[in-house]
Scaffold this motif. Structure first.
Motif, mmCIF file in Angstrom:
data_model
loop_
_atom_site.group_PDB
_atom_site.id
_atom_site.type_symbol
_atom_site.label_atom_id
_atom_site.label_comp_id
_atom_site.label_asym_id
_atom_site.label_seq_id
_atom_site.Cartn_x
_atom_site.Cartn_y
_atom_site.Cartn_z
ATOM 1 N N GLU A 99 0.612 -1.131 0.143
ATOM 2 C CA GLU A 99 0.025 -0.158 0.115
ATOM 3 C C GLU A 99 0.891 1.260 0.088
ATOM 4 O O GLU A 99 1.831 1.185 0.626
ATOM 5 N N THR A 100 0.471 2.134 -0.721
ATOM 6 C CA THR A 100 1.007 3.599 -0.720
ATOM 7 C C THR A 100 -0.109 4.535 -0.158
ATOM 8 O O THR A 100 -0.884 4.756 -0.830
ATOM 9 N N SER B 23 -1.310 -1.638 -7.537
ATOM 10 C CA SER B 23 -1.691 -2.658 -8.643
ATOM 11 C C SER B 23 -0.524 -3.601 -8.796
ATOM 12 O O SER B 23 0.591 -3.325 -9.094
ATOM 13 N N GLY B 24 -0.882 -4.874 -8.876
ATOM 14 C CA GLY B 24 -0.055 -6.032 -9.009
ATOM 15 C C GLY B 24 0.623 -6.657 -8.088
ATOM 16 O O GLY B 24 1.383 -7.398 -8.134
ATOM 17 N N SER B 25 0.387 -6.020 -6.712
ATOM 18 C CA SER B 25 1.337 -6.293 -5.421
ATOM 19 C C SER B 25 0.748 -7.423 -4.906
ATOM 20 O O SER B 25 1.317 -8.170 -3.952
ATOM 21 N N ALA B 26 -0.752 -7.765 -4.706
ATOM 22 C CA ALA B 26 -1.312 -8.734 -3.985
ATOM 23 C C ALA B 26 -0.964 -9.996 -4.481
ATOM 24 O O ALA B 26 -1.003 -10.445 -5.602
ATOM 25 N N ARG B 27 -0.493 -11.075 -3.450
ATOM 26 C CA ARG B 27 -0.131 -12.401 -4.013
ATOM 27 C C ARG B 27 -0.511 -13.223 -2.873
ATOM 28 O O ARG B 27 -0.571 -12.554 -1.666
ATOM 29 N N GLN B 28 -0.652 -14.355 -3.034
ATOM 30 C CA GLN B 28 -0.801 -15.399 -1.909
ATOM 31 C C GLN B 28 0.320 -16.502 -2.064
ATOM 32 O O GLN B 28 0.502 -17.157 -3.122
ATOM 33 N N SER B 29 0.632 -17.090 -0.809
ATOM 34 C CA SER B 29 2.030 -18.034 -0.967
ATOM 35 C C SER B 29 1.347 -19.222 0.141
ATOM 36 O O SER B 29 0.920 -18.899 1.108
ATOM 37 N N ASP B 30 1.641 -20.411 -0.433
ATOM 38 C CA ASP B 30 1.203 -21.486 0.319
ATOM 39 C C ASP B 30 2.514 -22.343 1.079
ATOM 40 O O ASP B 30 3.317 -22.512 0.397
ATOM 41 N N CYS B 31 2.275 -22.406 2.237
ATOM 42 C CA CYS B 31 3.462 -22.876 3.045
ATOM 43 C C CYS B 31 2.873 -23.873 3.816
ATOM 44 O O CYS B 31 3.237 -24.211 4.976
ATOM 45 N N SER B 32 2.201 -25.033 3.220
ATOM 46 C CA SER B 32 1.878 -26.177 3.937
ATOM 47 C C SER B 32 3.155 -26.873 4.313
ATOM 48 O O SER B 32 4.272 -26.992 3.645
ATOM 49 N N LEU B 33 2.919 -27.729 5.519
ATOM 50 C CA LEU B 33 3.978 -28.599 6.158
ATOM 51 C C LEU B 33 5.267 -27.529 6.632
ATOM 52 O O LEU B 33 6.190 -28.341 6.629
ATOM 53 N N CYS B 34 5.394 -26.290 6.498
ATOM 54 C CA CYS B 34 6.210 -25.599 6.702
ATOM 55 C C CYS B 34 6.659 -25.414 8.219
ATOM 56 O O CYS B 34 5.482 -25.362 8.953
ATOM 57 N N GLU C 260 10.028 1.330 -6.961
ATOM 58 C CA GLU C 260 9.141 2.190 -8.076
ATOM 59 C C GLU C 260 8.202 3.116 -7.621
ATOM 60 O O GLU C 260 7.669 4.043 -8.395
ATOM 61 N N HIS C 261 7.770 3.009 -6.511
ATOM 62 C CA HIS C 261 6.686 3.778 -5.966
ATOM 63 C C HIS C 261 6.873 4.673 -4.417
ATOM 64 O O HIS C 261 6.482 4.759 -3.691
ATOM 65 N N GLN C 262 8.203 5.390 -4.710
ATOM 66 C CA GLN C 262 8.712 6.237 -3.646
ATOM 67 C C GLN C 262 8.048 7.393 -3.889
ATOM 68 O O GLN C 262 7.336 8.100 -5.012
ATOM 69 N N VAL C 263 7.826 8.245 -2.718
ATOM 70 C CA VAL C 263 7.043 9.581 -2.674
ATOM 71 C C VAL C 263 8.190 10.680 -2.879
ATOM 72 O O VAL C 263 9.246 10.836 -2.571
ATOM 73 N N PRO C 264 7.811 11.616 -4.289
ATOM 74 C CA PRO C 264 8.819 12.799 -4.418
ATOM 75 C C PRO C 264 9.074 13.605 -3.315
ATOM 76 O O PRO C 264 7.979 14.007 -2.716
ATOM 77 N N ALA C 265 10.073 14.049 -2.964
ATOM 78 C CA ALA C 265 10.237 14.926 -1.861
ATOM 79 C C ALA C 265 10.574 16.205 -2.461
ATOM 80 O O ALA C 265 11.193 16.583 -3.466
ATOM 81 N N VAL C 266 10.088 17.245 -1.888
ATOM 82 C CA VAL C 266 10.168 18.483 -2.147
ATOM 83 C C VAL C 266 11.634 19.040 -1.730
ATOM 84 O O VAL C 266 11.917 19.151 -0.655
#
Length: 291
Positions: free
Chosen positions: A125-126, A132-143, A165-171
């Motif tokens: 989140e910003t 966009s495109g950042s959401a993902r799910q990871s399966d760690c069964s038996l971990c 790539e999503h840094q805030v421009p500083a004044v």
């Protein structure tokens, strides 16, 4: 008594004089309202949109492991420490702006009771928006717990490029060294002195136009009242005849009243438009991950 042509001429001259005077007042009124302090702010330069020199990119972490019960707290603390070390090693710094990217991590038990382990959801989140495109799910069964921490570290490593790539421009003002502390102090000064109180709204184009039209209306009403009060006066060169100022006064009252009402309506529309834009802002809805 004066002829109708002479009365109409007197009214026209009065209205033209008022209009010229009011337009002369309107221009400085609009300029003075440009930033609320009587000065027109300078146009932004390219330097003000650049990243501060030698400023490392920022990224933060929010970990939600409440679904794991008593195991969740210690696991979240361990994971937070490891990720901060990983962040520092990758050349990132801690977040200092609410708009800096934050990686959200949600950990739950695996849904299959026959395969104990974990399910991990990640997103970025910003501010109030999910990248966009950042959401993902990871399966760690038996971990095991150690394997879970390692797998999350690998997923975060893959997301660091997206955070970069999503840094805030500083004044950065011309001649500024760009230090983080100086940038923070400058931002506070601008918010306190130039920006006004939080939530304070400045008038837009409609509001400024409404003020100008209202000024013209007030001048017209004032001039109309003055002319009506004057009433009839004898002519200097022909004392037997009188000049009637009342028709011109009534005309000025009518025009000024319409202009005054129009100004109030424009200001009300500007305020309504500002409130509508504020209510349309995106609201934060939590972690942004649903299983």
């Amino acid at each position: 008594m004066p002829s109708p042509a002479r009365s109409a001429s007197t009214s026209l001259v009065s209205l033209l004089t008022l209009s010229s005077f009011a337009l002369g007042l309107l221009a400085p009124t609009q300029q003075a309202s440009a930033n609320g302090f009587g000065e027109v702010p300078p146009a932004p330069s390219l330097a003000s949109l650049a990243l501060a020199p030698e400023r490392a990119p920022a990224v933060g972490f929010e970990i939600d492991a409440k679904a794991l019960g008593s195991e969740g707290g210690p696991l979240a603390d361990k994971l937070q420490g490891d990720l901060e070390t990983q962040r520092d090693g990758a050349g990132f710094r801690a977040t200092s702006d609410p708009r800096d990217p934050v990686i959200l991590i949600v950990i739950e038990r695996a849904s299959d009771p026959e395969k104990p382990g974990y399910m991990v959801g990640l997103s970025m989140e910003t501010g109030d928006e999910i990248v966009s495109g950042s959401a993902r799910q990871s399966d760690c069964s038996l971990c095991t717990r150690t394997e879970l921490v390692t797998q999350i570290g690998e997923e975060v490593e893959n997301m660091l490029d997206l955070a970069r790539e999503h840094q805030v421009p500083a004044v950065v003002e011309p001649g500024d060294t760009g230090g983080e502390e100086e940038a923070g102090e400058d931002g506070e000064d601008e918010a306190g002195e130039d920006g006004g109180e939080p939530g304070e709204k400045k008038l837009g184009t409609l509001g400024i136009a409404g003020i100008g039209v209202g000024v013209v209306g007030l001048l017209g009403v004032g001039a109309g009242v003055g002319l009506v009060v004057v009433g009839e006066r004898p002519l200097d060169d022909q004392p037997r005849f009188q000049r009637n100022f009342k028709p011109g006064g009534f005309a000025a009252l009518a025009v000024g009243g319409v202009a005054l009402v129009t100004g109030v309506v424009l200001i009300a529309l500007d305020v309504k438009k500002s409130k509508a834009g504020e209510s349309a802002r995106v609201q934060w809805q939590g972690a942004g991950i649903a299983f």
